[in-house]
Design a protein around this motif. Sequence first.
Motif, PDB file in Angstrom:
ATOM      1  N   LEU A 165     -13.257 -23.701  -6.924  1.00 24.92           N
ATOM      2  CA  LEU A 165     -13.855 -22.440  -6.496  1.00 24.92           C
ATOM      3  C   LEU A 165     -12.887 -21.272  -6.620  1.00 24.92           C
ATOM      4  CD1 LEU A 165     -15.644 -23.719  -3.267  1.00 24.92           C
ATOM      5  CD2 LEU A 165     -16.587 -23.518  -5.573  1.00 24.92           C
ATOM      6  N   ILE A 166     -13.423 -20.140  -7.074  1.00 19.66           N
ATOM      7  CA  ILE A 166     -12.720 -18.865  -7.073  1.00 19.66           C
ATOM      8  C   ILE A 166     -13.545 -17.936  -6.195  1.00 19.66           C
ATOM      9  CG2 ILE A 166     -11.874 -16.938  -8.455  1.00 19.66           C
ATOM     10  CD1 ILE A 166     -11.674 -18.863 -10.825  1.00 19.66           C
ATOM     11  N   LEU A 167     -13.023 -17.625  -5.027  1.00 19.82           N
ATOM     12  CA  LEU A 167     -13.748 -16.879  -4.012  1.00 19.82           C
ATOM     13  C   LEU A 167     -13.401 -15.398  -4.120  1.00 19.82           C
ATOM     14  CD1 LEU A 167     -13.024 -19.274  -1.004  1.00 19.82           C
ATOM     15  CD2 LEU A 167     -14.906 -19.405  -2.660  1.00 19.82           C
ATOM     16  N   CYS A 168     -14.413 -14.556  -4.286  1.00 19.08           N
ATOM     17  CA  CYS A 168     -14.210 -13.125  -4.463  1.00 19.08           C
ATOM     18  C   CYS A 168     -14.914 -12.357  -3.347  1.00 19.08           C
ATOM     19  CB  CYS A 168     -14.764 -12.665  -5.807  1.00 19.08           C
ATOM     20  SG  CYS A 168     -14.041 -13.487  -7.236  1.00 19.08           S
ATOM     21  N   GLY A 169     -14.266 -11.322  -2.860  1.00 18.95           N
ATOM     22  CA  GLY A 169     -14.870 -10.504  -1.826  1.00 18.95           C
ATOM     23  C   GLY A 169     -13.961  -9.371  -1.420  1.00 18.95           C
ATOM     24  N   ARG A 170     -14.471  -8.491  -0.560  1.00 21.30           N
ATOM     25  CA  ARG A 170     -13.723  -7.296  -0.174  1.00 21.30           C
ATOM     26  C   ARG A 170     -12.670  -7.571   0.886  1.00 21.30           C
ATOM     27  NH1 ARG A 170     -17.960  -3.117   1.720  1.00 21.30           N
ATOM     28  NH2 ARG A 170     -19.083  -5.003   2.336  1.00 21.30           N
ATOM     29  N   ARG A 171     -12.895  -8.533   1.752  1.00 19.02           N
ATOM     30  CA  ARG A 171     -11.995  -8.766   2.881  1.00 19.02           C
ATOM     31  C   ARG A 171     -11.172 -10.038   2.639  1.00 19.02           C
ATOM     32  NH1 ARG A 171     -16.983  -7.337   4.438  1.00 19.02           N
ATOM     33  NH2 ARG A 171     -17.234  -5.393   5.621  1.00 19.02           N
ATOM     34  N   GLU A 172      -9.891  -9.828   2.359  1.00 17.87           N
ATOM     35  CA  GLU A 172      -9.038 -10.961   1.995  1.00 17.87           C
ATOM     36  C   GLU A 172      -8.878 -11.948   3.146  1.00 17.87           C
ATOM     37  OE1 GLU A 172      -5.685 -10.250  -0.642  1.00 17.87           O
ATOM     38  OE2 GLU A 172      -6.203  -8.127  -0.667  1.00 17.87           O
ATOM     39  N   ALA A 173      -8.870 -11.460   4.382  1.00 17.03           N
ATOM     40  CA  ALA A 173      -8.746 -12.366   5.525  1.00 17.03           C
ATOM     41  C   ALA A 173      -9.953 -13.296   5.613  1.00 17.03           C
ATOM     42  CB  ALA A 173      -8.598 -11.565   6.817  1.00 17.03           C
ATOM     43  N   ASP A 174     -11.146 -12.760   5.338  1.00 14.21           N
ATOM     44  CA  ASP A 174     -12.355 -13.593   5.349  1.00 14.21           C
ATOM     45  C   ASP A 174     -12.304 -14.642   4.239  1.00 14.21           C
ATOM     46  OD1 ASP A 174     -13.275 -12.079   7.431  1.00 14.21           O
ATOM     47  OD2 ASP A 174     -14.728 -10.934   6.259  1.00 14.21           O
ATOM     48  N   LEU A 175     -11.832 -14.234   3.059  1.00 13.54           N
ATOM     49  CA  LEU A 175     -11.724 -15.183   1.946  1.00 13.54           C
ATOM     50  C   LEU A 175     -10.756 -16.306   2.281  1.00 13.54           C
ATOM     51  CD1 LEU A 175     -11.548 -12.712  -1.084  1.00 13.54           C
ATOM     52  CD2 LEU A 175     -13.539 -14.018  -0.312  1.00 13.54           C
ATOM     53  N   ALA A 176      -9.639 -15.954   2.916  1.00 14.71           N
ATOM     54  CA  ALA A 176      -8.652 -16.970   3.291  1.00 14.71           C
ATOM     55  C   ALA A 176      -9.242 -17.967   4.288  1.00 14.71           C
ATOM     56  CB  ALA A 176      -7.412 -16.299   3.867  1.00 14.71           C
ATOM     57  N   ALA A 177     -10.046 -17.464   5.221  1.00 17.80           N
ATOM     58  CA  ALA A 177     -10.675 -18.355   6.205  1.00 17.80           C
ATOM     59  C   ALA A 177     -11.651 -19.309   5.528  1.00 17.80           C
ATOM     60  CB  ALA A 177     -11.390 -17.522   7.274  1.00 17.80           C
ATOM     61  N   VAL A 178     -12.432 -18.809   4.567  1.00 20.26           N
ATOM     62  CA  VAL A 178     -13.368 -19.674   3.840  1.00 20.26           C
ATOM     63  C   VAL A 178     -12.603 -20.691   3.012  1.00 20.26           C
ATOM     64  CG1 VAL A 178     -15.194 -19.754   2.103  1.00 20.26           C
ATOM     65  CG2 VAL A 178     -15.197 -17.940   3.822  1.00 20.26           C
ATOM     66  N   ALA A 179     -11.498 -20.281   2.400  1.00 18.34           N
ATOM     67  CA  ALA A 179     -10.683 -21.215   1.608  1.00 18.34           C
ATOM     68  C   ALA A 179     -10.161 -22.353   2.476  1.00 18.34           C
ATOM     69  CB  ALA A 179      -9.528 -20.471   0.951  1.00 18.34           C
ATOM     70  N   ARG A 180      -9.794 -22.048   3.710  1.00 15.71           N
ATOM     71  CA  ARG A 180      -9.348 -23.117   4.625  1.00 15.71           C
ATOM     72  C   ARG A 180     -10.512 -24.050   4.957  1.00 15.71           C
ATOM     73  NH1 ARG A 180      -6.450 -18.678   6.835  1.00 15.71           N
ATOM     74  NH2 ARG A 180      -8.066 -18.328   8.423  1.00 15.71           N
ATOM     75  N   SER A 181     -11.685 -23.482   5.161  1.00 13.88           N
ATOM     76  CA  SER A 181     -12.856 -24.309   5.461  1.00 13.88           C
ATOM     77  C   SER A 181     -13.236 -25.192   4.281  1.00 13.88           C
ATOM     78  CB  SER A 181     -14.043 -23.417   5.841  1.00 13.88           C
ATOM     79  OG  SER A 181     -13.800 -22.723   7.035  1.00 13.88           O
ATOM     80  N   VAL A 182     -13.031 -24.688   3.059  1.00 12.87           N
ATOM     81  CA  VAL A 182     -13.296 -25.492   1.864  1.00 12.87           C
ATOM     82  C   VAL A 182     -12.460 -26.764   1.890  1.00 12.87           C
ATOM     83  CG1 VAL A 182     -12.857 -25.563  -0.629  1.00 12.87           C
ATOM     84  CG2 VAL A 182     -14.114 -23.641   0.360  1.00 12.87           C
ATOM     85  N   LEU A 183     -11.183 -26.630   2.239  1.00 13.22           N
ATOM     86  CA  LEU A 183     -10.315 -27.821   2.338  1.00 13.22           C
ATOM     87  C   LEU A 183     -10.811 -28.755   3.434  1.00 13.22           C
ATOM     88  CD1 LEU A 183      -6.740 -26.288   1.917  1.00 13.22           C
ATOM     89  CD2 LEU A 183      -7.986 -27.733   0.292  1.00 13.22           C
ATOM     90  N   ASN A 184     -11.254 -28.192   4.552  1.00 15.10           N
ATOM     91  CA  ASN A 184     -11.759 -29.010   5.661  1.00 15.10           C
ATOM     92  C   ASN A 184     -13.054 -29.734   5.299  1.00 15.10           C
ATOM     93  OD1 ASN A 184      -9.633 -28.175   7.268  1.00 15.10           O
ATOM     94  ND2 ASN A 184     -10.779 -26.482   8.187  1.00 15.10           N
ATOM     95  N   HIS A 185     -13.789 -29.206   4.317  1.00 16.70           N
ATOM     96  CA  HIS A 185     -15.018 -29.853   3.846  1.00 16.70           C
ATOM     97  C   HIS A 185     -14.756 -30.809   2.690  1.00 16.70           C
ATOM     98  CE1 HIS A 185     -17.193 -27.030   6.386  1.00 16.70           C
ATOM     99  NE2 HIS A 185     -18.333 -27.600   6.055  1.00 16.70           N
ATOM    100  N   GLY A 186     -13.495 -31.119   2.458  1.00 15.98           N
ATOM    101  CA  GLY A 186     -13.163 -32.091   1.416  1.00 15.98           C
ATOM    102  C   GLY A 186     -13.103 -31.519   0.027  1.00 15.98           C
ATOM    103  N   GLY A 187     -13.017 -30.196  -0.080  1.00 13.82           N
ATOM    104  CA  GLY A 187     -12.994 -29.573  -1.396  1.00 13.82           C
ATOM    105  C   GLY A 187     -11.605 -29.420  -1.969  1.00 13.82           C
ATOM    106  N   ASN A 188     -11.547 -29.036  -3.233  1.00 12.90           N
ATOM    107  CA  ASN A 188     -10.276 -28.726  -3.876  1.00 12.90           C
ATOM    108  C   ASN A 188      -9.764 -27.384  -3.362  1.00 12.90           C
ATOM    109  OD1 ASN A 188     -10.598 -31.034  -5.550  1.00 12.90           O
ATOM    110  ND2 ASN A 188     -11.881 -29.842  -6.954  1.00 12.90           N
ATOM    111  N   PRO A 189      -8.447 -27.138  -3.430  1.00 15.72           N
ATOM    112  CA  PRO A 189      -7.930 -25.828  -3.017  1.00 15.72           C
ATOM    113  C   PRO A 189      -8.625 -24.700  -3.783  1.00 15.72           C
ATOM    114  CG  PRO A 189      -6.119 -27.368  -3.325  1.00 15.72           C
ATOM    115  CD  PRO A 189      -7.359 -28.061  -3.835  1.00 15.72           C
TER     116      PRO A 189
END
Length: 248
Positions: free
Chosen positions: A32-56
């Motif tokens: 996944l390549i996550l794009c959006g206006r708020r970098e803090a929100d993107l970072a939080a989703v990226a952490r959740s992706v790992l918690n859901h068993g996803g790739n970084p």
Amino acid sequence: MDLSGKTVVITGAGRGLGAAFALSLAPLGCNLILCGRREADLAAVARSVLNHGGNPAQTVALDLADTASVTEAVARIATFQTPVDILINNGAMWLEASQAPYAEAEVMAVVNAAITGTFLLVQGLRPLMQLSDAPDILTIGSISGLPNAALQTVSVPFYAAKRGQVALAEGLRQEFRGGKFRSILVNPPYLDEAVPGEQSWAASGTRLKSMRATSRDVVEASIFALTRPRHISLTIELGADEGGLFPS
């Protein structure tokens, strides 16, 4: 029919429907390549992706209403040196109906995010998508973008912007006919938010036909469309009586 290993760019990925896409595609093995206006929100989703068993997941700052930001985001994605298999055009600016005059900047942002920014992002990423064996552009439109749709509580600028975004997806579908690219369009109604892994996600599967749709419905309809055979493109109108099925 398998999305494992696909590189997916998601706009508006920092919250809501975009985040639901990320957390749903992560367990399927997507990169996944996550794009959006708020970098803090993107970072939080990226952490959740790992918690859901996803790739970084990679994160990229992107404001679709700002053409310079779109250009910078395309250049940043190019540095990852990977073909892009799927682009999910989910990012958009919301503007509710109001009796007060709208600020000029508000109107420009709504129209540019849905039309100008979306088109320029597609155009900018096409060379990377050309490297994919099966490139798909999935656009999240709106029933507001359909002919004779009720205005309801949306502003006229939003209503018009979504009509333009739907036209972009349809124009791309016609342009791609006979080639390897597909343009897929999903037009959701008003949605209740559902979050993967939470009770809201499980409960949305038990809703009756007359109840409001949720973000889970959009995500699952989109994944269905993305996993159809390559000779099929779909236009899906959630909450309407029927969708469209087109040869690509």
